[in-house]
Enzyme design. Structure first.
Site, short mmCIF file in Angstrom:
data_model
loop_
_atom_site.label_atom_id
_atom_site.label_comp_id
_atom_site.label_asym_id
_atom_site.label_seq_id
_atom_site.Cartn_x
_atom_site.Cartn_y
_atom_site.Cartn_z
N SER A 180 0.87 -1.18 0.00
CA SER A 180 0.00 0.00 0.00
C SER A 180 0.90 1.22 0.00
CB SER A 180 -0.85 -0.01 1.28
OG SER A 180 -1.55 1.21 1.43
N TYR A 225 -2.20 -1.15 10.48
CA TYR A 225 -2.23 -1.27 9.02
C TYR A 225 -0.89 -0.82 8.43
CZ TYR A 225 -4.02 -1.04 4.23
OH TYR A 225 -4.22 -1.24 2.88
N LYS A 227 1.89 -3.15 6.41
CA LYS A 227 2.21 -2.89 5.01
C LYS A 227 3.69 -2.52 4.81
CE LYS A 227 -1.82 -3.71 3.12
NZ LYS A 227 -1.98 -4.83 2.14
N1 LIG Z 1 -8.68 0.06 -1.39
C1 LIG Z 1 -7.65 0.82 -1.12
O1 LIG Z 1 -7.75 2.06 -1.08
C2 LIG Z 1 -6.31 0.18 -0.86
C3 LIG Z 1 -5.20 1.02 -0.72
C4 LIG Z 1 -3.96 0.44 -0.48
C5 LIG Z 1 -3.84 -0.94 -0.40
N2 LIG Z 1 -4.93 -1.74 -0.54
C6 LIG Z 1 -4.74 -3.18 -0.45
O2 LIG Z 1 -5.32 -3.81 -1.56
C7 LIG Z 1 -5.60 -5.18 -1.24
C8 LIG Z 1 -6.98 -5.55 -1.71
O3 LIG Z 1 -7.93 -4.87 -0.91
P1 LIG Z 1 -9.20 -4.13 -1.52
O4 LIG Z 1 -8.99 -2.68 -1.34
O5 LIG Z 1 -9.52 -4.67 -2.86
O6 LIG Z 1 -10.32 -4.52 -0.43
P2 LIG Z 1 -11.55 -5.54 -0.51
O7 LIG Z 1 -12.09 -5.60 0.87
O8 LIG Z 1 -12.48 -5.13 -1.59
O9 LIG Z 1 -10.85 -6.90 -0.90
C9 LIG Z 1 -10.05 -7.61 0.02
C10 LIG Z 1 -10.31 -9.10 -0.15
O10 LIG Z 1 -9.49 -9.81 0.78
C11 LIG Z 1 -10.27 -10.88 1.31
N3 LIG Z 1 -9.73 -11.32 2.59
C12 LIG Z 1 -9.73 -10.68 3.78
N4 LIG Z 1 -9.22 -11.46 4.74
C13 LIG Z 1 -8.85 -12.62 4.14
C14 LIG Z 1 -8.25 -13.81 4.61
N5 LIG Z 1 -7.95 -14.00 5.91
N6 LIG Z 1 -7.99 -14.78 3.71
C15 LIG Z 1 -8.33 -14.63 2.41
N7 LIG Z 1 -8.92 -13.55 1.91
C16 LIG Z 1 -9.18 -12.54 2.78
C17 LIG Z 1 -11.66 -10.28 1.45
O11 LIG Z 1 -12.66 -11.28 1.57
C18 LIG Z 1 -11.77 -9.46 0.17
O12 LIG Z 1 -12.31 -10.24 -0.88
C19 LIG Z 1 -5.38 -5.29 0.28
O13 LIG Z 1 -4.12 -5.88 0.53
C20 LIG Z 1 -5.40 -3.84 0.72
O14 LIG Z 1 -4.70 -3.67 1.94
C21 LIG Z 1 -6.16 -1.20 -0.77
#
Ligand SMILES: NC(=O)c1ccc[n+]([C@@H]2O[C@H](COP(=O)([O-])OP(=O)(O)OC[C@H]3O[C@@H](n4cnc5c(N)ncnc54)[C@H](O)[C@@H]3O)[C@@H](O)[C@H]2O)c1
Length: 284
Positions: A143, A156, A160
């Site tokens: 992230s 968090y 990360k």
């Molecule tokens: N959305 C943002 O703004 C953002 C910014 C920086 C980083 N990220 C990172 O992007 C990645 C994807 O997240 P997203 O934003 O698409 O969120 P999201 O909630 O839409 O998707 C995350 C997915 O991870 C799954 N998950 C959670 N715990 C789990 C576990 N124990 N085992 C297996 N699957 C699990 C959830 O069911 C979900 O489908 C994450 O690593 C998040 O930290 C997101």
């Protein structure tokens, strides 16, 4: 990696957001896809969408906090498709609060998913990908929070930062092999992450049954949800960036503009020996 057709891509956190977008990007590029997640309904939806895009798709129930689940996921992927070329360790969760108020279960949960998740993925898949001796690529989702620090989301951020450092180490170790490595550092993307509580695994529930999220924790999650709605990018933008980075064999997949400025501010503080500047990205 230049050629995607007929290759196999495994994505964790594939039931929603960036993970689903990655699955669909690889499906559209001619890959066979393995979608892994704990959310059965979302996973099934992703599998159907991947098949509708013309891909052979396998959905695997997989809790990334558990090494045995990643081992089983690797077994399922190799049984179904005989090889794995792309591994995206992408599952992630977030909760907020001051560093001293955040329950230890929240630290353990975010470290287990965001840091140990990619570690488990690498440990289960990389030995087999190396033995396979074909071109491949590993993408860990960290992230911009892995390059910056802000108040009220310490668990968090640390999870990360650790993911990013781990992925840099992996890059060094795999440099002379056929496996490329990238780290995805998204900025604000419109996904389900502000509702991470929906997938908190059994072992990480609060032991204090009366626990209520602190005002600081609520502030962070509410601000994230609002910011994603009003200024969040589409998850497909991340999938496009990942695809391009794999083709170019580029390690850092980093946000542009304000987020990069926030990261540079931190690096400048360190370089000059200054105390940390509070420098939230100004675009959100
Ligand atoms: N959305 C943002 O703004 C953002 C910014 C920086 C980083 N990220 C990172 O992007 C990645 C994807 O997240 P997203 O934003 O698409 O969120 P999201 O909630 O839409 O998707 C995350 C997915 O991870 C799954 N998950 C959670 N715990 C789990 C576990 N124990 N085992 C297996 N699957 C699990 C959830 O069911 C979900 O489908 C994450 O690593 C998040 O930290 C997101």
């Amino acid at each position: 990696m230049q050629e995607f057709s007929g290759k196999t891509a495994v994505v964790t956190g594939a039931a929603s957001g960036i993970g689903r977008a990655l699955v669909l990007k690889f499906a559209g590029a001619g890959c066979r896809v393995v979608a892994a997640d704990v959310d059965a309904a979302g996973l099934e939806e992703t599998r159907k969408l991947a098949e509708a895009a013309g891909a052979q798709a396998l959905a695997v129930h997989c809790d990334v906090t558990r090494q045995d689940n990643l081992d089983a996921c690797a077994d399922a992927a190799y049984d179904a498709f005989g090889a794995v070329h792309i591994l995206c360790n992408n599952a992630g969760v977030l909760s907020g609060g001051t560093t001293w108020e955040l329950p230890i279960e929240d630290y353990q949960w975010q470290i287990a998913v965001n840091t140990l998740g990619p570690i488990h993925g690498v440990r289960s898949f990389v030995p087999r990908m190396l033995a396979q001796d074909s071109e491949g690529h590993i993408v860990n989702t960290a992230s911009m929070a892995g390059l910056t620090t802000m108040p009220f989301a310490g668990a968090y951020h640390l999870s990360k930062h650790a993911c990013l450092a781990f992925t840099e180490c992996l890059y060094h170790e795999l440099k002379e092999t056929k496996l490329g490595v990238s780290v995805l550092c998204p900025e604000l993307i419109n996904t389900g992450i502000a509702a991470s509580e929906r997938v908190r695994p059994e072992g990480y529930q609060h032991r204090d049954k009366d626990y209520v999220v602190s005002p600081a924790g609520k502030l962070v999650v509410d601000a994230l949800a609002e910011g994603m709605k009003t200024g969040g990018l589409a998850p497909s933008v991340m999938a496009d960036r990942v695809y391009d980075a794999i083709v170019a064999d580029r390690f850092y997949i980093i946000a542009e503009d304000a987020w990069r400025d926030a990261c540079n501010q931190r690096l400048e503080d360190i370089r000059l020996g200054r105390n940390p500047t509070f420098a939230p990205p100004t675009s959100v």
